[in-house]
Every structure is written in structure tokens, then in C-alpha cells.
Design an enzyme around this catalytic site. Structure first.
Site, PDB file in Angstrom:
ATOM      1  N   HIS A 135       3.858   7.115   3.850  1.00 41.10           N
ATOM      2  CA  HIS A 135       4.810   6.010   3.698  1.00 41.10           C
ATOM      3  C   HIS A 135       4.362   5.076   2.584  1.00 41.10           C
ATOM      4  O   HIS A 135       3.237   5.143   2.113  1.00 41.10           O
ATOM      5  CB  HIS A 135       4.995   5.230   5.010  1.00 41.10           C
ATOM      6  CG  HIS A 135       3.789   4.508   5.529  1.00 41.10           C
ATOM      7  ND1 HIS A 135       2.922   5.056   6.441  1.00 41.10           N
ATOM      8  CD2 HIS A 135       3.314   3.264   5.279  1.00 41.10           C
ATOM      9  CE1 HIS A 135       1.964   4.187   6.733  1.00 41.10           C
ATOM     10  NE2 HIS A 135       2.176   3.087   6.030  1.00 41.10           N
TER      11      HIS A 135
ATOM     12  N   GLU B 119       7.601   1.069   5.150  1.00 38.74           N
ATOM     13  CA  GLU B 119       7.071   0.011   6.015  1.00 38.74           C
ATOM     14  C   GLU B 119       7.305  -1.311   5.297  1.00 38.74           C
ATOM     15  O   GLU B 119       7.137  -1.387   4.073  1.00 38.74           O
ATOM     16  CB  GLU B 119       5.565   0.249   6.222  1.00 38.74           C
ATOM     17  CG  GLU B 119       4.866  -0.800   7.070  1.00 38.74           C
ATOM     18  CD  GLU B 119       3.358  -0.555   7.223  1.00 38.74           C
ATOM     19  OE1 GLU B 119       2.781   0.230   6.424  1.00 38.74           O
ATOM     20  OE2 GLU B 119       2.767  -1.130   8.139  1.00 38.74           O
TER      21      GLU B 119
ATOM     22  N   HIS C 197       0.832  -1.209   0.000  1.00 36.84           N
ATOM     23  CA  HIS C 197       0.000   0.000   0.000  1.00 36.84           C
ATOM     24  C   HIS C 197       0.863   1.255   0.000  1.00 36.84           C
ATOM     25  O   HIS C 197       2.052   1.212   0.313  1.00 36.84           O
ATOM     26  CB  HIS C 197      -0.980   0.030   1.175  1.00 36.84           C
ATOM     27  CG  HIS C 197      -0.352   0.010   2.544  1.00 36.84           C
ATOM     28  ND1 HIS C 197      -0.141  -1.148   3.247  1.00 36.84           N
ATOM     29  CD2 HIS C 197       0.098   1.008   3.331  1.00 36.84           C
ATOM     30  CE1 HIS C 197       0.405  -0.860   4.415  1.00 36.84           C
ATOM     31  NE2 HIS C 197       0.580   0.444   4.499  1.00 36.84           N
TER      32      HIS C 197
HETATM   33 CO    CO Z   1       1.016   1.301   6.333  1.00 41.86          CO
END
Ligand code: CO
Length: 134
Positions: free
Chosen positions: A79, A130, A7
Site C-alpha cells: 500500500h 492508507e 510511506h
Molecule cells: Co502503512
């Protein structure tokens, strides 16, 4: 081994409001809002055919995105999340190569019920990264 882009996260003041147009105008599937107290955010996901957009809004007084929103009051990309097969093996290789892992260095359970870690933006061209175990 780097896997899929899981994502892209966008930090906003109101995640449900931000996600709405992705549903009504783009026809994306929009999730319910899910509070993640351990991460200090509430998340809403828009599912795309090849990835997801994660809208995050602050949860609680100690939210890690509060300062980001002070600097970016209209919201902004916060992020990117990449999938990895083995998060602890990836972490160890990243540390060996000089990358800094944020927090305790131990994976926390993320928005999809899977272990996640965050990596220092200074080691990734200014982007907060991440990693999530796929
Ligand atoms: Co995230």
C-alpha cells in the site's frame, strides 16, 4: 487536501531481514520492529529524506497480509500512505465521492501513533491506499 507521501509499504515474511539492506547498502535509518496487534502486522521502517518505506510482516493467525503473501511469496508493494490534515473530514468526502473505506470506517491508531484508514483498491486504480492524519 492531500498531503505528503508518508510511506510506501512492502509486505514480506521477515520485515527486519527485508529492511537490512536499506541500512547497510543505502545507509537508511532503520527502526526497531514494532508489533501492531490491532493491525495484524509487525512493522520496520526505513527512513528516507522525503518519505519512509514500511516493511510489514504478518502478526497472528488473522493477519490481513497473509493472503497477499500467499499470492506474492517473495513479497511486494502492499500500500501507499498519504497524509491528510483531518482524517474524518477526508473520509466523509471520499465516501461522498463513492470511495469505499475498509473496516468499520472509524480510524484506528497506526504505526506512528496517529489515526489511519484504508481505502478500497478498486476505487484507487488497484492500489490499496492508507490515509494518516498528519
Ligand atoms: Co502503512
Amino acid at each position: 487536501m492531500l498531503g505528503r507521501l508518508n510511506h510506501v509499504a512492502i509486505a514480506v515474511r521477515d520485515a527486519a531481514k527485508a529492511a537490512r539492506i536499506y541500512g547497510v547498502a543505502f545507509g537508511a535509518d532503520i527502526s526497531e520492529a514494532v508489533p501492531l496487534p490491532e493491525h495484524g502486522v509487525t512493522t520496520v521502517f526505513a527512513t528516507l529524506p522525503n518519505t519512509k518505506i514500511e516493511f510489514i510482516e504478518p502478526l497472528g493467525a488473522e493477519s490481513p497480509i497473509a493472503k497477499f503473501l500467499d499470492r506474492n511469496p517473495d513479497g511486494g508493494i502492499h500500500h501507499v500512505c498519504y497524509e491528510v490534515a483531518d482524517i474524518r473530514a477526508s473520509r466523509d468526502l471520499l465516501i461522498k465521492e463513492g470511495a469505499r473505506v475498509l473496516g468499520s470506517g472509524e480510524p484506528k491508531i497506526g504505526a506512528h501513533g496517529k489515526p489511519v484508514l484504508f481505502l478500497h483498491p478498486k476505487d484507487f486504480s488497484g492500489a490499496l491506499v492508507e490515509i494518516e492524519e498528519a
